[in-house]
Design an enzyme around this catalytic site. Structure first.
Site, PDB file in Angstrom:
ATOM      1  N   GLN A 259       0.796  -1.211  -0.296  1.00  0.00           N
ATOM      2  CA  GLN A 259      -0.264  -0.102   0.142  1.00  0.00           C
ATOM      3  C   GLN A 259       0.994   1.241  -0.295  1.00  0.00           C
ATOM      4  O   GLN A 259       0.569   2.319  -0.818  1.00  0.00           O
ATOM      5  CB  GLN A 259      -1.251   0.190   1.323  1.00  0.00           C
ATOM      6  CG  GLN A 259      -2.142  -1.067   1.483  1.00  0.00           C
ATOM      7  CD  GLN A 259      -2.934  -0.971  -0.681  1.00  0.00           C
ATOM      8  OE1 GLN A 259      -3.836   0.008  -0.592  1.00  0.00           O
ATOM      9  NE2 GLN A 259      -2.843  -2.168  -0.826  1.00  0.00           N
ATOM     10  N   HIS A 262       1.813   2.787  -3.000  1.00  0.00           N
ATOM     11  CA  HIS A 262       1.181   3.812  -4.195  1.00  0.00           C
ATOM     12  C   HIS A 262       1.351   4.582  -4.308  1.00  0.00           C
ATOM     13  O   HIS A 262       0.737   5.631  -5.398  1.00  0.00           O
ATOM     14  CB  HIS A 262      -0.564   3.605  -4.196  1.00  0.00           C
ATOM     15  CG  HIS A 262      -0.834   2.150  -4.223  1.00  0.00           C
ATOM     16  ND1 HIS A 262      -0.957   2.192  -5.637  1.00  0.00           N
ATOM     17  CD2 HIS A 262      -1.481   1.491  -3.444  1.00  0.00           C
ATOM     18  CE1 HIS A 262      -1.854   0.933  -5.659  1.00  0.00           C
ATOM     19  NE2 HIS A 262      -2.094   0.064  -4.396  1.00  0.00           N
ATOM     20  N   GLU A 327     -10.010   0.124   5.076  1.00  0.00           N
ATOM     21  CA  GLU A 327      -9.930  -0.090   3.212  1.00  0.00           C
ATOM     22  C   GLU A 327     -10.048  -1.500   3.099  1.00  0.00           C
ATOM     23  O   GLU A 327     -10.494  -2.548   2.510  1.00  0.00           O
ATOM     24  CB  GLU A 327      -8.919   0.539   2.544  1.00  0.00           C
ATOM     25  CG  GLU A 327      -9.644   0.309   0.664  1.00  0.00           C
ATOM     26  CD  GLU A 327      -8.576   1.541   0.015  1.00  0.00           C
ATOM     27  OE1 GLU A 327      -7.293   1.478   0.141  1.00  0.00           O
ATOM     28  OE2 GLU A 327      -8.471   1.555  -1.334  1.00  0.00           O
ATOM     29  N   HIS A 328      -8.826  -1.421   3.565  1.00  0.00           N
ATOM     30  CA  HIS A 328      -7.949  -3.431   3.772  1.00  0.00           C
ATOM     31  C   HIS A 328      -8.115  -3.908   4.718  1.00  0.00           C
ATOM     32  O   HIS A 328      -6.887  -3.316   5.452  1.00  0.00           O
ATOM     33  CB  HIS A 328      -6.859  -3.258   2.437  1.00  0.00           C
ATOM     34  CG  HIS A 328      -6.965  -2.919   1.004  1.00  0.00           C
ATOM     35  ND1 HIS A 328      -6.385  -1.720   0.907  1.00  0.00           N
ATOM     36  CD2 HIS A 328      -7.872  -3.288   0.100  1.00  0.00           C
ATOM     37  CE1 HIS A 328      -6.646  -1.972  -0.652  1.00  0.00           C
ATOM     38  NE2 HIS A 328      -7.873  -2.519  -0.704  1.00  0.00           N
ATOM     39  N   ASP A 361      -6.027  -6.890  -5.420  1.00  0.00           N
ATOM     40  CA  ASP A 361      -5.888  -5.221  -5.976  1.00  0.00           C
ATOM     41  C   ASP A 361      -6.434  -6.315  -8.058  1.00  0.00           C
ATOM     42  O   ASP A 361      -6.254  -5.530  -8.360  1.00  0.00           O
ATOM     43  CB  ASP A 361      -4.485  -5.199  -6.015  1.00  0.00           C
ATOM     44  CG  ASP A 361      -4.799  -4.951  -5.066  1.00  0.00           C
ATOM     45  OD1 ASP A 361      -5.284  -3.509  -4.648  1.00  0.00           O
ATOM     46  OD2 ASP A 361      -3.743  -4.176  -4.273  1.00  0.00           O
ATOM     47  N   HIS A 420     -54.022  14.867   0.067  1.00  0.00           N
ATOM     48  CA  HIS A 420     -53.909  14.239  -0.273  1.00  0.00           C
ATOM     49  C   HIS A 420     -54.882  12.459   0.156  1.00  0.00           C
ATOM     50  O   HIS A 420     -54.706  11.342   0.085  1.00  0.00           O
ATOM     51  CB  HIS A 420     -52.397  13.722   0.237  1.00  0.00           C
ATOM     52  CG  HIS A 420     -51.265  13.877   0.244  1.00  0.00           C
ATOM     53  ND1 HIS A 420     -51.195  15.239  -0.120  1.00  0.00           N
ATOM     54  CD2 HIS A 420     -50.003  13.120   0.267  1.00  0.00           C
ATOM     55  CE1 HIS A 420     -49.690  14.842  -0.728  1.00  0.00           C
ATOM     56  NE2 HIS A 420     -48.593  14.054  -0.285  1.00  0.00           N
TER      57      HIS A 420
END
Lengths: 433, 433
Positions: A259, A262, A327-328, A361, A420
């Protein structure tokens, strides 16, 4: 060095809260520029796209060359090696199989009043997929966005990808072909998002736009939201690994670095119940950073946002994991399944030491577009649901209206919504005649 | 008079496009004010809430009186009539039964490599529900927001409702009680949204905020989005009725007016294959407007945004309906079911002449929080899904890693993500030893 925390330390809570709150991204304020670009594309259509592409991507185009032709795609993908093609095909097949299982069912039933109720799912008619150019032009992202759209039944899927100086990644075009993308345009930036949202002479408008992009793309997506649907605006990538001492520190180090490499703003955290193991992983990270091609990215990420947290037991690990809402989440422990039942706030969970996050991934099957920045507390990764919408159905019979109509009339009156109530009363009066 | 259009007219396309594009809402720009309010609540917590409530709602409070106590709720709901209580209970029961069927299933399976894949749904831990005060304080909205949250499994549901001059709607409190709302606070406006998102000494923060509100509330929801999840920002209400000549014009008129009476910006459209019937409906609307309590609202809505469109056949009606993508769609035709299969872009469909839209507002069972402003092209009404998120699961075995790992490594290399590839390679090397 990353931060070392220990839940036994007196200042742990303070340090952990600071870690959670760390501002990891400085997104430049590009909103005014983006507003101008969108207005320009709305006003001038293709002519604006051509001019902006010349300016930003140094590409001299004409309107009839905005689309990348099938012949150009054919020619480009000839350059893909057999090994890469086979890998991409396997990934596409596995992603398709996973997402096909996500398709929700329609439902319809009669209740005890005789009313028929239910719902029906239908696909968004047209979707647009943004694919970044240059270094971040990932074929895997094309698969992860385009396949769910096509599985959901999107009839028209248009992809935009900038081709700075004319460069295009053949693997991206192959991924588009394998995913069933219908149209590919060589435009990018806010101008591409504007074209997808509002349409130009060449590019018909879509109903939903997904896919990652830089700050200009993100700002453009925010601006066109409402006119079209958008997916989440993704922040920098994150991984949390929970590992006991019975792991190879080098494997865990590589998972953390996968990670970190990235983005300098990515965040990698290890939680372990063995402080010594944590130190071994830190050493392994340092050793790998010596040789990593992207150490200039991974190093700062690990130094500024990385952390190793020692807990007293795995229940404590689960609690912290839920506060992080990663996230992961990798669970490298003896019984990952039991632990996974406690770690409920996470985008994707990878169970056991033979499930490195990188599998997810590319090729595991689940989507790699996942909620970041603690948003797994309230949102989910990309799926077929992002390309579907639900229409509710009701059919009331005269008997059912007799049964439930008066209560609706009462509520309408109590809300002072006279018409209504009358719309129900007029029908009841006829039935009671 | 509303607009009369006919698809046979030469200028139809132009007029219909103008109708679709009509800007129906002038939302005042309150963003700067809202930003200040949010910053104030973040900085000063309860003290800011107390001050802002004094200023906007003319209510002198102390921090310990921010919450409406159970005893106060008990006392208030004693004032609800037996008829109203029974109506609300029936509505709650029907809404609960409908939404219980929406609960999605977890899934888990082994693929042919031996990998275990799947997903698991879990509820948002804490949700906040905004309820407007004053005229728009609708008990039905409380049911429609709170019940899906509780069906989804939200543990903590906090409701905020302004009580200007101390006035509170007993039916709103009863609806909260019947829905299982856990906490009720007498605060409103942007300050209430800020409190839910960031927390104060008295109000713990939530993960997701839903519910309707004025321009300040909408702006605040937009601002806190990301920190927490939000539901859609709803625009003015809309109804499209497709009716053939075999209908009572008065019933159709009342259905059109039941949206028009909500808001001067509401939009009511009739599509019919019989021009004469369309004129009869217009006459019936005019007659009803003479006696309607809210004619000062419904009249301008019908005059400025209403339309009666004559089509040559029902297939044409379905096409136009999909271009409008209405929030509410009533199908008063001989075979509503067949027509409903063609009208795929709609928030909710009401089939047959005994299913007035107002039934769906209160008691049908489906949710009345629905996509407006053509967003039914890409989004759905509120449901249990808004209070759930999905975590994907992968567990790769050594055999599975041998089968799919090399392809993932290939793709990692082609994306120049070395650590991704190495995290797989390190494991494969061990297995191949």
């Amino acid at each position: 060095m990353p931060q070392f925390l220990n839940t036994a330390d007196a200042d742990f809570e303070q340090a952990f809260t600071a870690l959670l709150g760390a501002k990891r991204e400085d997104s430049p304020d590009v909103d005014a520029i983006v507003a101008d670009i969108i207005a320009d594309v709305r006003a001038r259509g293709d002519a604006a796209l051509v001019e902006l592409t010349e300016k930003f991507d140094r590409m001299s185009l004409t309107a009839d060359r905005l689309q990348i032709s099938e012949a150009e795609i054919d020619a480009a993908i000839e350059n893909v090696s057999a090994e890469e093609r086979a890998a991409l095909e396997l990934a596409a097949e596995r992603i398709r199989a996973y997402h096909a299982r996500q398709m929700p069912a329609d439902d319809e039933w009669q209740d005890d009043t005789g009313a028929t109720l239910g719902w029906r799912w239908s696909a968004v008619s047209a979707a647009g997929l943004y694919v970044p150019g240059g270094l971040a032009s990932y074929p895997s992202s094309v698969l992860m966005n385009a396949i769910p759209a096509k599985v959901a039944g999107v009839e028209r899927l248009a992809m935009v990808v900038p081709t700075p100086d004319g460069q295009v990644n053949p693997l991206v075009l192959l991924a588009a072909r394998l995913s069933g993308v219908d149209e590919v345009y060589r435009v990018g930036g806010a101008q591409a998002v504007a074209a997808l949202a509002y349409g130009t002479e060449t590019i018909a408008p879509v109903d939903k736009i997904t896919g990652p992009g830089n700050a200009f793309v993100a700002a453009a997506k925010r601006r066109v939201f409402g006119k079209v649907g958008i997916d989440m605006i993704a922040g920098p990538s994150e991984i949390l690994v929970i590992a006991d001492k019975d792991n190879d520190p080098d494997w865990i180090a590589l998972d953390l670095l996968s990670q970190a490499e990235h983005d300098e703003s990515a965040q990698s955290i290890l939680i372990t119940d063995d402080e010594g193991f944590g130190r071994s992983v830190a050493d392994a990270v340092d050793a790998r950073l010596q040789m990593l091609e992207r150490s200039a990215i991974a190093g700062p990420s690990w130094r500024d946002f990385g952390a190793i947290v020692t807990v007293q037991d795995l229940d404590e690990a689960a609690e912290l994991s839920n506060r992080i809402a990663p996230e992961h989440l990798e669970l490298c422990v003896a019984d990952p399944r039991t632990l996974s039942e406690k770690t409920i706030h996470a985008g994707a969970i990878f169970l056991g030491q033979y499930t490195p996050e990188a599998i997810g991934d590319y090729i595991g099957g689940p989507n790699h577009v996942l909620p970041t920045a603690r948003s797994a507390r309230f949102s989910s990764g990309l799926s077929v649901m992002d390309f579907l919408k639900r229409t509710t159905l009701s059919q009331i019979t005269p008997d059912a209206l007799r049964a439930i109509g008066p209560a609706a009339e009462t509520l309408a009156k109590s809300e002072s919504l006279q018409a209504h109530g009358l719309s129900i009363r007029a029908r009841l009066d006829r039935l009671n005649r």
